[in-house]
Design a protein around this motif. Structure first.
Motif, PDB file in Angstrom:
ATOM      1  N   ARG A  82     -11.199 -16.649 -38.879  1.00 42.66           N
ATOM      2  CA  ARG A  82     -10.180 -16.972 -39.926  1.00 42.66           C
ATOM      3  C   ARG A  82     -10.591 -18.317 -40.336  1.00 42.66           C
ATOM      4  O   ARG A  82     -10.717 -19.181 -39.673  1.00 42.66           O
ATOM      5  N   GLY A  83     -10.745 -18.069 -41.684  1.00 41.35           N
ATOM      6  CA  GLY A  83     -11.214 -19.527 -42.575  1.00 41.35           C
ATOM      7  C   GLY A  83      -9.949 -20.371 -42.929  1.00 41.35           C
ATOM      8  O   GLY A  83      -8.912 -19.958 -42.979  1.00 41.35           O
ATOM      9  N   THR A  84     -10.245 -21.293 -43.630  1.00 36.97           N
ATOM     10  CA  THR A  84      -9.092 -22.217 -44.278  1.00 36.97           C
ATOM     11  C   THR A  84      -8.958 -21.857 -45.839  1.00 36.97           C
ATOM     12  O   THR A  84      -7.927 -22.148 -46.236  1.00 36.97           O
ATOM     13  N   GLY A  85      -9.801 -21.107 -46.484  1.00 44.18           N
ATOM     14  CA  GLY A  85      -9.723 -20.909 -48.011  1.00 44.18           C
ATOM     15  C   GLY A  85      -9.247 -19.395 -47.866  1.00 44.18           C
ATOM     16  O   GLY A  85      -8.970 -18.516 -46.938  1.00 44.18           O
ATOM     17  N   GLY A  86      -9.151 -19.087 -49.465  1.00 41.62           N
ATOM     18  CA  GLY A  86      -8.981 -17.662 -49.577  1.00 41.62           C
ATOM     19  C   GLY A  86      -9.769 -17.025 -50.252  1.00 41.62           C
ATOM     20  O   GLY A  86      -9.697 -15.811 -51.001  1.00 41.62           O
ATOM     21  N   GLY A  87     -11.131 -17.292 -50.339  1.00 43.79           N
ATOM     22  CA  GLY A  87     -12.334 -16.682 -50.872  1.00 43.79           C
ATOM     23  C   GLY A  87     -12.479 -15.227 -50.354  1.00 43.79           C
ATOM     24  O   GLY A  87     -12.273 -15.282 -49.196  1.00 43.79           O
ATOM     25  N   PRO A  88     -13.515 -14.662 -51.038  1.00 40.15           N
ATOM     26  CA  PRO A  88     -13.928 -13.336 -50.029  1.00 40.15           C
ATOM     27  C   PRO A  88     -14.550 -13.626 -48.839  1.00 40.15           C
ATOM     28  O   PRO A  88     -15.274 -14.789 -48.737  1.00 40.15           O
ATOM     29  N   ALA A  89     -14.502 -12.869 -48.007  1.00 40.47           N
ATOM     30  CA  ALA A  89     -15.123 -13.168 -46.523  1.00 40.47           C
ATOM     31  C   ALA A  89     -16.527 -12.878 -46.559  1.00 40.47           C
ATOM     32  O   ALA A  89     -17.135 -12.629 -47.543  1.00 40.47           O
ATOM     33  N   VAL A  90     -17.048 -13.491 -45.618  1.00 37.20           N
ATOM     34  CA  VAL A  90     -18.581 -13.119 -45.482  1.00 37.20           C
ATOM     35  C   VAL A  90     -18.765 -12.404 -43.996  1.00 37.20           C
ATOM     36  O   VAL A  90     -18.077 -12.433 -42.976  1.00 37.20           O
ATOM     37  N   VAL A  91     -19.785 -11.453 -44.036  1.00 34.17           N
ATOM     38  CA  VAL A  91     -20.067 -10.600 -42.927  1.00 34.17           C
ATOM     39  C   VAL A  91     -21.490 -11.130 -42.322  1.00 34.17           C
ATOM     40  O   VAL A  91     -22.525 -10.995 -43.085  1.00 34.17           O
ATOM     41  N   LEU A  92     -21.519 -11.428 -41.023  1.00 31.34           N
ATOM     42  CA  LEU A  92     -22.745 -11.454 -40.293  1.00 31.34           C
ATOM     43  C   LEU A  92     -23.002 -10.488 -39.339  1.00 31.34           C
ATOM     44  O   LEU A  92     -22.304 -10.352 -38.649  1.00 31.34           O
ATOM     45  N   MET A  93     -24.175  -9.879 -39.449  1.00 35.52           N
ATOM     46  CA  MET A  93     -24.601  -8.690 -38.666  1.00 35.52           C
ATOM     47  C   MET A  93     -25.575  -8.870 -37.585  1.00 35.52           C
ATOM     48  O   MET A  93     -26.554  -9.715 -38.133  1.00 35.52           O
ATOM     49  N   ALA A  94     -25.622  -8.004 -36.750  1.00 37.77           N
ATOM     50  CA  ALA A  94     -26.734  -7.889 -35.905  1.00 37.77           C
ATOM     51  C   ALA A  94     -26.518  -6.624 -34.958  1.00 37.77           C
ATOM     52  O   ALA A  94     -25.212  -5.996 -35.209  1.00 37.77           O
ATOM     53  N   HIS A  95     -27.317  -6.105 -34.185  1.00 40.99           N
ATOM     54  CA  HIS A  95     -27.200  -5.119 -33.445  1.00 40.99           C
ATOM     55  C   HIS A  95     -27.405  -5.319 -32.028  1.00 40.99           C
ATOM     56  O   HIS A  95     -28.425  -6.001 -31.562  1.00 40.99           O
ATOM     57  N   LEU A  96     -26.792  -4.551 -30.956  1.00 39.29           N
ATOM     58  CA  LEU A  96     -26.782  -4.654 -29.719  1.00 39.29           C
ATOM     59  C   LEU A  96     -27.959  -4.073 -28.985  1.00 39.29           C
ATOM     60  O   LEU A  96     -28.233  -4.265 -27.740  1.00 39.29           O
ATOM     61  N   ASP A  97     -28.157  -2.824 -29.509  1.00 40.26           N
ATOM     62  CA  ASP A  97     -29.071  -1.903 -28.898  1.00 40.26           C
ATOM     63  C   ASP A  97     -30.713  -2.140 -29.163  1.00 40.26           C
ATOM     64  O   ASP A  97     -30.820  -2.922 -30.076  1.00 40.26           O
ATOM     65  N   VAL A  98     -31.224  -1.241 -28.305  1.00 35.74           N
ATOM     66  CA  VAL A  98     -32.775  -1.848 -28.423  1.00 35.74           C
ATOM     67  C   VAL A  98     -33.355  -0.178 -28.208  1.00 35.74           C
ATOM     68  O   VAL A  98     -32.730   0.796 -27.863  1.00 35.74           O
ATOM     69  N   VAL A  99     -34.635  -0.047 -28.494  1.00 33.25           N
ATOM     70  CA  VAL A  99     -35.259   0.976 -28.692  1.00 33.25           C
ATOM     71  C   VAL A  99     -35.838   1.126 -27.193  1.00 33.25           C
ATOM     72  O   VAL A  99     -36.291   0.056 -26.383  1.00 33.25           O
ATOM     73  N   PRO A 100     -36.355   2.415 -26.754  1.00 32.59           N
ATOM     74  CA  PRO A 100     -36.961   2.538 -25.374  1.00 32.59           C
ATOM     75  C   PRO A 100     -38.200   1.728 -25.288  1.00 32.59           C
ATOM     76  O   PRO A 100     -38.951   1.384 -26.246  1.00 32.59           O
ATOM     77  N   VAL A 101     -38.641   1.475 -23.927  1.00 38.40           N
ATOM     78  CA  VAL A 101     -39.877   1.070 -23.649  1.00 38.40           C
ATOM     79  C   VAL A 101     -40.861   1.982 -23.067  1.00 38.40           C
ATOM     80  O   VAL A 101     -40.663   2.875 -22.341  1.00 38.40           O
ATOM     81  N   ASP A 102     -42.206   1.698 -23.834  1.00 38.97           N
ATOM     82  CA  ASP A 102     -43.189   2.902 -23.284  1.00 38.97           C
ATOM     83  C   ASP A 102     -43.783   2.343 -22.049  1.00 38.97           C
ATOM     84  O   ASP A 102     -44.393   1.272 -21.945  1.00 38.97           O
ATOM     85  N   GLY A 103     -43.649   3.371 -21.007  1.00 42.34           N
ATOM     86  CA  GLY A 103     -43.938   2.947 -19.728  1.00 42.34           C
ATOM     87  C   GLY A 103     -45.445   2.467 -19.583  1.00 42.34           C
ATOM     88  O   GLY A 103     -45.906   1.734 -18.446  1.00 42.34           O
ATOM     89  N   GLU A 104     -46.395   3.059 -20.220  1.00 43.77           N
ATOM     90  CA  GLU A 104     -47.889   2.825 -20.252  1.00 43.77           C
ATOM     91  C   GLU A 104     -48.190   1.751 -21.169  1.00 43.77           C
ATOM     92  O   GLU A 104     -49.353   1.442 -20.981  1.00 43.77           O
ATOM     93  N   ALA A 105     -47.188   1.152 -21.902  1.00 42.08           N
ATOM     94  CA  ALA A 105     -47.783  -0.012 -22.680  1.00 42.08           C
ATOM     95  C   ALA A 105     -48.240  -1.180 -22.041  1.00 42.08           C
ATOM     96  O   ALA A 105     -47.513  -1.586 -21.033  1.00 42.08           O
ATOM     97  N   PRO A 106     -49.098  -2.039 -22.486  1.00 46.36           N
ATOM     98  CA  PRO A 106     -49.712  -2.845 -21.538  1.00 46.36           C
ATOM     99  C   PRO A 106     -48.821  -4.500 -21.944  1.00 46.36           C
ATOM    100  O   PRO A 106     -49.518  -5.427 -22.298  1.00 46.36           O
ATOM    101  N   TRP A 107     -47.793  -4.532 -21.388  1.00 48.46           N
ATOM    102  CA  TRP A 107     -46.841  -5.663 -21.636  1.00 48.46           C
ATOM    103  C   TRP A 107     -47.341  -6.720 -20.989  1.00 48.46           C
ATOM    104  O   TRP A 107     -47.665  -6.551 -19.496  1.00 48.46           O
ATOM    105  N   THR A 108     -47.233  -7.971 -21.247  1.00 49.27           N
ATOM    106  CA  THR A 108     -47.935  -9.058 -20.483  1.00 49.27           C
ATOM    107  C   THR A 108     -46.929  -9.450 -19.591  1.00 49.27           C
ATOM    108  O   THR A 108     -47.272  -9.937 -18.526  1.00 49.27           O
ATOM    109  N   HIS A 109     -45.630  -9.195 -19.758  1.00 50.59           N
ATOM    110  CA  HIS A 109     -44.501  -9.651 -18.899  1.00 50.59           C
ATOM    111  C   HIS A 109     -43.488  -8.382 -19.008  1.00 50.59           C
ATOM    112  O   HIS A 109     -43.276  -7.975 -20.293  1.00 50.59           O
TER     113      HIS A 109
END
Length: 464
Positions: A82-109
């Motif tokens: 909740r903010g101090t003013g009455g102007g329209p709100a702002v939405v900050l987004m991101a997502h929590l999920d990830v794509v699968p990992v290819d088990g054959e891919a040559p990850w350094t770590h």
């Protein structure tokens, strides 16, 4: 809150190593939780998102104490500050999920170990989700945590929307939109992942471009299908379903959609022009004028990233045919993933594919997705705030609008907001961008901390 507690949440002392910053610890903790989303919900690891929620609560206690939490769409989170003013709100987004990992891919770590180690860009956190999109989750939360420790309250309401199925085009972002609409919230602007402080984004240009997506291509899946009698592999007939689908795929590959430049791309090239090599400088500066056809042809030949700015792209991603090695397929299919440029439509791309494929096969729409509307960027106060914030934290970069080529959850928010922007405030080399959805995904420690600074500056700069 005591002074010691405030200092603990404000970050490490100036003499501490950057990689010891609490934001880095939070990112490593989140990466270690393999929140892989899947189209079949019953195949998602049980309890994995609950573990992630617990890590968020552990690393960002002030946020969880002072912000109101609404559970939407199962594992998604929606916080209200909740903010101090009455102007329209702002939405900050991101997502929590990830794509699968290819088990054959040559990850350094290992992909879910969240190792801090050297990279070509500097000390970095390595792992799936560092860039897409847990870095943004941590950047937002760490900025809010820092400001709460300082006793700061934003000038208007701020909502934090963290979806849990973005990577499978799920429903949790739409659930957040429905909640905000029902609550009467019409945001001033929405900010999601998307662009970045991109280095090496254009041939010959060394100046990083802070590209802010003001629209995004539509994502549509088409099916190319051919049918026939099938039969035993010992008695093949000419021009069977598999051969016809193969000819259709080759025809699509040889007939790209027409190239052109939408208005945000023209503005990008005009801003890029002063930093481009001499041979291109004049053409870029004249974008939108008589040299535009020449510039379009140059971009179409300049590599995949540049070429994708100029047209709707068509990528054949899945093929299927016979169920056995000694059986001639009675049905063969190909899936074409179309990323539809602003100005094209699902219908116009469908017509192009049918014309190109001809009588080789039938083309149908599997999952439609139109391009997003173009958000305002010229003389617009919200976009100007993004620009001034970027100039404050990344003075070396040139802020500019662009059309994002991938899809984000933010496309759903265009139903309640005309200003939907896509920008992750992290420096990303070309190699880092190529690692998204691939192997060796990594976010530098310095880049993460500058991103936290950017989100904090943005929140401080919100007008009443």
């Amino acid at each position: 809150m005591t002074q010691d507690a405030q200092q603990a949440h404000a970050g490490p002392a100036p003499s501490a190593r950057p990689e010891d910053d609490p934001a880095v610890a939070a990112l490593r903790a989140l990466v270690r939780v393999p929140t892989v989303s899947r189209r079949a919900p019953d195949t998602v690891e049980p309890g994995v998102f609950a573990r992630l929620h617990d890590e968020l609560a552990t690393h960002f206690p002030l946020l969880h104490e002072h912000l109101e939490l609404v559970r939407v769409g199962g594992d998604a989170l929606l916080f209200r500050w909740r903010g101090t003013g009455g102007g329209p709100a702002v939405v900050l987004m991101a997502h929590l999920d990830v794509v699968p990992v290819d088990g054959e891919a040559p990850w350094t770590h290992p992909a879910f170990d969240a190792v801090v180690a050297d990279s070509p860009e500097g000390r970095a956190v390595w792992g799936r989700g560092t860039l897409d999109d847990k870095g943004s989750v941590v950047g937002v939360c760490a900025a809010v945590e820092r400001l709460l420790a300082e006793g700061f309250t934003p000038a208007r309401d701020v909502w934090l929307s963290f979806g849990s199925d973005e990577e499978v085009s799920g429903t949790t972002a739409q659930a957040a939109v429905d909640h905000l609409r029902d609550a009467g919230v019409a945001p001033w602007f929405v900010l999601d992942e998307g662009g970045a402080v991109a280095g090496g984004a254009f041939p010959g240009v060394t100046t990083p471009m802070a590209v802010v997506g003001v629209s995004e291509k539509g994502t549509t899946l088409f099916e190319v299908r051919a049918t026939g009698r099938g039969g035993h592999s010992s008695t093949p007939a000419r021009n069977g379903p598999t051969a016809r689908v193969a000819r259709a795929v080759l025809a699509i590959d040889r007939a790209p959609m027409p190239a052109r430049l939408p208005a945000p791309a023209i503005e990008l090239f005009r801003r890029l022009a002063p930093h481009a090599p001499a041979p291109l400088r004049v053409a870029l500066a004249a974008a939108g004028g008589r040299l535009t056809p020449l510039l379009t042809r140059v971009l179409a030949a300049a590599g995949p990233e540049a070429a994708a700015l100029t047209r709707t792209t068509l990528a054949t991603t899945m093929l299927s045919g016979s169920p056995a090695p000694n059986v001639i397929a009675s049905t063969a299919t190909a899936v074409v993933n179309a990323r539809i440029l602003v100005g094209d439509t699902v219908a116009s791309v469908h017509e192009h594919l049918r014309r190109v494929v001809g009588d080789h096969a039938e083309v149908s729409v599997l999952e439609p997705g139109e391009p997003s509307p173009v958000s305002p960027y010229a003389d617009d106060p919200a976009f100007a705030l993004l620009e001034t914030t970027t100039a404050e934290v990344f003075p070396e970069a040139v802020p500019t609008p662009y059309v994002m080529m991938a899809a984000t959850d933010s496309r759903h928010f265009t139903a309640i907001c005309e200003r939907v922007y896509r920008f992750a405030p992290f420096p990303m080399s070309k190699a880092q961008r190529e690692a998204i959805h691939s192997y060796d995904e990594r976010l530098t420690v310095e880049g993460l901390l500058r991103g936290v600074d950017w989100y904090a500056a943005l929140l401080r700069g919100l007008p009443a």
